[in-house]
Design a protein around this motif. Sequence first.
Motif, PDB file in Angstrom:
ATOM      1  N   GLU A 155       0.847  -1.201   0.000  1.00  0.00           N
ATOM      2  CA  GLU A 155       0.000   0.000   0.000  1.00  0.00           C
ATOM      3  C   GLU A 155       0.876   1.242   0.000  1.00  0.00           C
ATOM      4  OE1 GLU A 155      -3.105   0.072   2.900  1.00  0.00           O
ATOM      5  OE2 GLU A 155      -3.847  -1.916   2.330  1.00  0.00           O
TER       6      GLU A 155
ATOM      7  N   ASP B 103      -3.157   3.829  -1.489  1.00  0.00           N
ATOM      8  CA  ASP B 103      -3.789   4.002  -0.170  1.00  0.00           C
ATOM      9  C   ASP B 103      -4.384   5.406  -0.055  1.00  0.00           C
ATOM     10  OD1 ASP B 103      -4.541   3.355   2.401  1.00  0.00           O
ATOM     11  OD2 ASP B 103      -2.517   2.993   3.136  1.00  0.00           O
ATOM     12  N   ASP B 104      -5.419   5.553   0.763  1.00  0.00           N
ATOM     13  CA  ASP B 104      -6.016   6.870   1.042  1.00  0.00           C
ATOM     14  C   ASP B 104      -6.343   7.605  -0.250  1.00  0.00           C
ATOM     15  OD1 ASP B 104      -5.374   6.180   3.642  1.00  0.00           O
ATOM     16  OD2 ASP B 104      -3.556   7.386   3.680  1.00  0.00           O
TER      17      ASP B 104
ATOM     18  N   GLU C 175     -12.290   1.919   2.788  1.00  0.00           N
ATOM     19  CA  GLU C 175     -11.802   1.959   4.172  1.00  0.00           C
ATOM     20  C   GLU C 175     -12.921   2.473   5.073  1.00  0.00           C
ATOM     21  OE1 GLU C 175      -8.605   4.818   4.075  1.00  0.00           O
ATOM     22  OE2 GLU C 175      -7.154   3.301   3.500  1.00  0.00           O
TER      23      GLU C 175
HETATM   24 MG    MG Z   1      -5.559   3.433   4.048  1.00  0.00          MG
END
Ligand code: MG
Length: 280
Positions: free
Chosen positions: A152, A182-183, A239
């Motif tokens: 990630e 990620d994010d 998430e």
């Molecule tokens: Mg994350």
Amino acid sequence: LKRAKSTGRVEVHHPGEAACARYKLDLETELRRAIDQGDLRLAYQPIVDLAANRLTGFEALARWTHATRGVIDPGEFIPVAEEAGLIVPLGRWALDSALATLAKWDALAGATVPLTMNVNVSAIQLARDDVPGVIAAALATHGIDGSRLTIELTESAIVQDPERTTKALQALKALNVKVAMDDFGTGYSSLSYLRRLPIDSLKIDRSFVSGMLQDRDKVAIVRAVLSLADALGKTTTAEGVETIELSQTLAALGCSHGQGYFYAAPLAADAAREYWQARI
Ligand code: MG
Ligand code: C2E
Ligand code: MG
Ligand code: MG
């Protein structure tokens, strides 16, 4: 603002600044020791196939329980590790430890457990260490197939050093290792990297997911990310799935995977083992 009597120079004093610098320095020293002594642990959070409601793997998240300060959040110690250059040994440890856990689970089951492992790799780690080399060695040491590992990365890795990131991701591809952004949606980089780089999946940041049922704008963003991912042939993980309503809505919108407190919080290794043993 205070004018020093002897020199007449203007000095700026932020209250608490010295104490804060001191705290960071202490934390750095103690983190270095914790890494050396093997005091960090990984917690494992389930990742679930939303449509099938089936466990597919875990994300490994670093945990530090300090002898006197108690539990320190990664949100606090990861930036310290990055600043102090400790993210390289920490990141190596996380990769090795996560794969060691997967190998242990395989041994326990007497077969390859059909689970994947996600490990976070910091932009700074990617820029300073031979991440593909470290991963190749760890996969070999633990006898794990590259296809079971997902790295990630945040968008900052791409902004930091696009050329080096591209090379590293190509080397990971050669190992069959997967890459997740990620994010997703919170960084500051151009979307064109989604076309150029071998990225397999997008993790939709919790800030868009939590509260999306009460917020049309958030739903619009989640829909747009899902449609973009679909068009580019990438899988998606939401998430912060905290409720059954969220899991059902995300599944209906076509999000492939979810992760969040509705399924489980990050679990200690033994609890994670019990979790998958009850479900596989
Ligand atoms: Mg994350
Ligand atoms: P991340 O990679 O985006 O990890 C997800 C974070 O969301 C984790 O926080 C997890 O505990 C939390 N979370 C998961 N589900 C829910 C939910 O349903 N609701 C809420 N409110 N939170 C949820 P955590 O463990 O505190 O980690 C924070 C960040 O620290 C991670 O964000 C990651 O960027 C970083 N991190 C953690 N471990 C490592 C590591 O080994 N290496 C690196 N480079 N970074 C790490
Ligand atoms: Mg992550
Ligand atoms: Mg996040």
